[in-house]
Design a protein around this motif. Structure first.
Motif, short mmCIF file in Angstrom:
data_model
loop_
_atom_site.label_atom_id
_atom_site.label_comp_id
_atom_site.label_asym_id
_atom_site.label_seq_id
_atom_site.Cartn_x
_atom_site.Cartn_y
_atom_site.Cartn_z
N LEU A 207 0.68 -1.27 0.15
CA LEU A 207 0.01 0.11 0.03
C LEU A 207 0.87 1.21 0.03
CD1 LEU A 207 -2.69 -0.91 2.55
CD2 LEU A 207 -3.00 -0.88 0.13
N LYS A 208 0.44 2.40 -0.63
CA LYS A 208 1.07 3.64 -0.62
C LYS A 208 0.67 4.44 0.60
CE LYS A 208 0.82 3.88 -5.95
NZ LYS A 208 0.32 4.81 -7.01
N LYS A 209 1.49 5.27 0.98
CA LYS A 209 1.29 6.09 2.11
C LYS A 209 -0.20 6.55 2.17
CE LYS A 209 3.33 9.53 5.23
NZ LYS A 209 4.48 10.59 5.26
N ASP A 210 -0.78 7.15 1.10
CA ASP A 210 -2.07 8.00 0.87
C ASP A 210 -3.18 6.76 1.39
OD1 ASP A 210 -1.64 6.79 -1.17
OD2 ASP A 210 -3.07 8.32 -2.20
N GLU A 211 -2.88 5.71 0.95
CA GLU A 211 -3.78 4.30 1.20
C GLU A 211 -3.93 4.04 2.65
OE1 GLU A 211 -3.78 2.27 -3.04
OE2 GLU A 211 -2.18 1.91 -1.85
N LEU A 212 -2.60 4.16 3.20
CA LEU A 212 -2.57 3.71 4.52
C LEU A 212 -3.09 4.70 5.44
CD1 LEU A 212 1.10 2.36 4.65
CD2 LEU A 212 -0.92 1.11 5.17
N ALA A 213 -3.10 5.95 5.08
CA ALA A 213 -3.67 7.10 5.94
C ALA A 213 -5.27 7.04 5.81
CB ALA A 213 -3.03 8.63 5.25
N ALA A 214 -5.71 6.60 4.74
CA ALA A 214 -7.02 6.53 4.48
C ALA A 214 -7.72 5.49 5.49
CB ALA A 214 -7.50 6.42 3.23
#
Length: 317
Positions: A207-214
């Motif tokens: 997962l990318k950082k923005d996906e993890l943040a979401a």
């Protein structure tokens, strides 16, 4: 094991919470299922060491950086000059219950309805001045040492085209875990340390950082894990001394039943639960050598009254 009460006999005492085994090892016991790791069981487990290969199952303390799940605190590392060298300190709850590999202790989770921990310990008992009752420090004296068994559910389900979504509430059925054991040729021994590779860590790493943040903002958080069922509890009761996985909660979260495995495992039986173990290198090695059992040594931090600890765990072949 000779003398082990039948699962159907639980709870052992009338009026105690469901499935509890309070008093089995004495009213003041703080080891729980670790009593199953006798000297004889550990000595037999040592036969698993055949090549000397060693693999860490510890996810780095800073693995989730500034995007931890479950609202856990991130790991903080502070560097400061102290001539002639450089010193380092760490802070926060990272050494106890951080966004990294963790071993839950007996203060971590109570029976929700009864508000009681292992062996009937209450919140007042825990918060009494100077109290260390049910603290994880009690586990550090001899550690969590024995024969580990990896069930590589992730590899098995890919080979069998079985869908799995680690970031959604869902269950890994006991039937499928038994199928994994059969496919691997695993035979369990009483007192084994069960470790399940669900595929959470593999998915997290993609997962990318923005996906993890979401995903971290989803409240309550949702994760897949082992199913909550009587059959799952009976299987654990009859075989293991501790359980662990690569998921944040080991079990399906939120629960899909009117109880949680955490309640019974920790508060009812004193069974250690490991979460967020990094099992990628272990799974690769097991597949390479065609063996999914090994010697395990896990030395939790000696924190009197501690709630949880990094596992400090190694698998040895």
């Amino acid at each position: 094991m000779e003398g082990l009460p039948k699962f159907s006999d639980l709870p052992l005492n009338k009026g105690d919470p469901h499935h509890s085994a309070w008093g089995l090892y004495g009213k003041d016991d703080q080891l729980g299922f670790l009593n199953r790791l006798t000297d004889e069981v550990v000595l037999e487990a040592a036969k698993e060491i055949q090549t000397g290969a060693r693999i860490s199952l510890n996810w780095p303390l800073d693995a989730q950086k500034d995007i931890p799940f479950f609202g856990r605190q991130v790991f903080h590392q502070h560097m400061y000059n102290k001539p002639p060298g450089l010193s380092m300190t760490t802070s926060g709850r990272s050494t106890l219950k951080a966004a990294a590999s963790v071993r839950d202790g007996l203060r971590h989770f109570a029976y929700q309805k009864e508000a009681k921990f292992y062996n009937g310990v209450t919140m007042d008992d825990i918060h009494a001045e100077g109290s260390v009752v049910n603290g994880i420090g009690a586990w550090s004296e001899k550690g969590i040492v024995g024969r580990g068994v990896l069930l590589d559910f992730h590899s098995w389900r890919l080979e069998n085209n079985i869908p799995y979504e680690p970031f959604k509430t869902g269950s890994i059925p006991l039937q499928q875990l038994k199928a994994v054991a059969e496919a691997q040729g695993v035979e369990f021994k009483f007192g084994d340390i069960l470790i399940i590779r669900s595929g959470y860590m593999a998915a997290f790493n993609e997962l990318k950082k923005d996906e993890l943040a979401a995903l971290a903002k989803v409240m309550p958080p949702t994760f897949s894990g082992v199913e909550q069922s009587e059959e799952m509890l009976e299987w654990i009761w009859n075989n293991f001394s501790a359980v662990a996985g690569d998921q944040p909660s080991f079990e399906c979260w939120p629960t899909q039943k009117d109880f949680m495995l955490h309640e019974v495992l920790l508060s009812g039986w004193g069974c250690p639960i490991g979460e967020l173990f990094d099992l990628e290198a272990l799974a690769e090695h097991c597949k390479k050598v065609g063996r999914w059992s090994f010697f395990v040594t896990s030395e939790v931090c000696n924190v009197p009254g501690g709630v949880a600890s990094p596992p400090n765990i190694l698998a040895m072949f």
